[in-house]
Design an enzyme around this catalytic site. Structure first.
Site, PDB file in Angstrom:
ATOM      1  N   LEU A 298     -15.680  28.540   0.223  1.00 26.86           N
ATOM      2  CA  LEU A 298     -14.615  29.529   0.282  1.00 26.86           C
ATOM      3  C   LEU A 298     -13.534  29.102  -0.698  1.00 26.86           C
ATOM      4  O   LEU A 298     -13.240  27.909  -0.832  1.00 26.86           O
ATOM      5  CB  LEU A 298     -14.012  29.626   1.693  1.00 26.86           C
ATOM      6  CG  LEU A 298     -14.882  30.237   2.790  1.00 26.86           C
ATOM      7  CD1 LEU A 298     -14.168  30.138   4.139  1.00 26.86           C
ATOM      8  CD2 LEU A 298     -15.227  31.685   2.482  1.00 26.86           C
ATOM      9  N   ASP A 299     -12.932  30.080  -1.383  1.00 31.05           N
ATOM     10  CA  ASP A 299     -11.827  29.760  -2.282  1.00 31.05           C
ATOM     11  C   ASP A 299     -10.717  29.063  -1.500  1.00 31.05           C
ATOM     12  O   ASP A 299     -10.525  29.311  -0.302  1.00 31.05           O
ATOM     13  CB  ASP A 299     -11.266  31.041  -2.907  1.00 31.05           C
ATOM     14  CG  ASP A 299     -12.292  31.779  -3.757  1.00 31.05           C
ATOM     15  OD1 ASP A 299     -13.312  31.164  -4.118  1.00 31.05           O
ATOM     16  OD2 ASP A 299     -12.054  32.967  -4.050  1.00 31.05           O
ATOM     17  N   GLN A 300      -9.972  28.229  -2.180  1.00 29.87           N
ATOM     18  CA  GLN A 300      -8.920  27.453  -1.528  1.00 29.87           C
ATOM     19  C   GLN A 300      -7.933  28.312  -0.729  1.00 29.87           C
ATOM     20  O   GLN A 300      -7.562  27.947   0.392  1.00 29.87           O
ATOM     21  CB  GLN A 300      -8.165  26.608  -2.561  1.00 29.87           C
ATOM     22  CG  GLN A 300      -7.130  25.685  -1.936  1.00 29.87           C
ATOM     23  CD  GLN A 300      -6.606  24.669  -2.930  1.00 29.87           C
ATOM     24  OE1 GLN A 300      -7.288  24.289  -3.869  1.00 29.87           O
ATOM     25  NE2 GLN A 300      -5.377  24.216  -2.722  1.00 29.87           N
TER      26      GLN A 300
ATOM     27  N   VAL B 144      -8.441  30.990   0.856  1.00 28.64           N
ATOM     28  CA  VAL B 144      -9.145  31.839   1.824  1.00 28.64           C
ATOM     29  C   VAL B 144      -9.451  31.068   3.106  1.00 28.64           C
ATOM     30  O   VAL B 144      -9.920  29.935   3.075  1.00 28.64           O
ATOM     31  CB  VAL B 144     -10.440  32.398   1.212  1.00 28.64           C
ATOM     32  CG1 VAL B 144     -11.224  33.215   2.246  1.00 28.64           C
ATOM     33  CG2 VAL B 144     -10.121  33.258  -0.007  1.00 28.64           C
TER      34      VAL B 144
ATOM     35  N   ARG C 234     -12.586  39.072  -4.618  1.00 26.27           N
ATOM     36  CA  ARG C 234     -11.272  39.295  -5.225  1.00 26.27           C
ATOM     37  C   ARG C 234     -11.402  40.031  -6.562  1.00 26.27           C
ATOM     38  O   ARG C 234     -10.626  40.957  -6.849  1.00 26.27           O
ATOM     39  CB  ARG C 234     -10.566  37.956  -5.395  1.00 26.27           C
ATOM     40  CG  ARG C 234     -10.316  37.266  -4.058  1.00 26.27           C
ATOM     41  CD  ARG C 234     -10.073  35.771  -4.224  1.00 26.27           C
ATOM     42  NE  ARG C 234      -8.814  35.500  -4.899  1.00 26.27           N
ATOM     43  CZ  ARG C 234      -8.449  34.275  -5.283  1.00 26.27           C
ATOM     44  NH1 ARG C 234      -9.251  33.242  -5.091  1.00 26.27           N
ATOM     45  NH2 ARG C 234      -7.279  34.100  -5.882  1.00 26.27           N
TER      46      ARG C 234
END
Length: 225
Positions: free
Chosen positions: A56-58, A60, A162
């Site tokens: 997961l992106d930081q 998120v 995104r």
């Protein structure tokens, strides 16, 4: 760490990652989930292997599964490839969308390693990878200029949700990388400070028993209440 653990047994861990912490990083001094889990296993006197299955992106928040041994990691990675491991997301996007509207987004994404950003490009562009997701509108916040959408990822590309939603004219609230000036202004107006994306549901087959596992978490985003 104990508060982040949703499920644990001898071969896997399912974690509720908070927003703001990286899944894995090589930056010295920066916290990440893999390092935290290795330290957690070390304190328990266990082997410190942690197999990263997805990320997961930081910014998120959401559910992540990690393997405790290489065999389980290989099985879970195959589930990703075979789409047996399913990841569902909730997002707040700019725009008051029609209730129950939705569809499929299919794009080709190209990552720029220098900037760590991705963009939509034409099919056949050097380095482009196909990105596919399904989405539907769960709720429209009348008068607030935004909607909540549910998303099922069919591929796992860098910053996929995104990038694709921004390209489709529905940028995520709180997204400072891919948001427009209008979405950033709306985010500020609504008091949104984090990227409004939650990996809220995870479904998979247990790598040893084959049992179906499904977990969900609630979103604490103020606009949802």
């Amino acid at each position: 760490m104990d508060k982040m653990i949703v499920y644990e047994d001898n071969v896997l861990l399912i974690i509720h990652k908070p927003a703001g912490i990286a899944t894995q990083t090589s930056r010295v001094g920066q916290a990440d989930m893999v390092s935290e889990l290795k330290n957690y296993r070390k304190r328990k006197g266990e082997d410190t292997y942690i197999g990263v299955i997805h990320r997961l992106d930081q910014p998120v928040e959401g559910l992540l599964v990690f393997a405790k041994n290489q065999s389980a990691a290989e099985i879970l990675s195959r589930q990703i490839q075979d789409k047996a491991l399913k990841k569902s997301y909730l997002a707040l996007v700019q725009g008051e969308l029609a209730q129950n509207s939705g569809g499929k987004l299919t794009d080709f994404l190209q990552k720029d390693n220098r900037t760590n950003l991705s963009k939509v490009v034409k099919e056949g562009t050097n380095g482009a990878k196909k990105a596919v997701l399904n989405w539907n509108c769960r709720k429209t916040f009348q008068g607030k200029g935004c909607s909540m959408v549910e998303i099922e990822l069919l591929t796992g590309r860098h910053h996929q949700i995104r990038v694709q939603f921004a390209n489709a004219g529905m940028p995520l609230l709180g997204d400072m990388k891919y948001g427009t000036e209008a979405s950033k202004a709306l985010s500020k107006q609504l008091g949104v400070t984090n990227t409004c994306l939650l990996a809220y549901k995870l479904a998979l087959l247990h790598p040893i028993t084959g049992k179906f596992l499904e977990y969900q978490i609630e979103w604490r985003e103020p606009l949802i209440q």
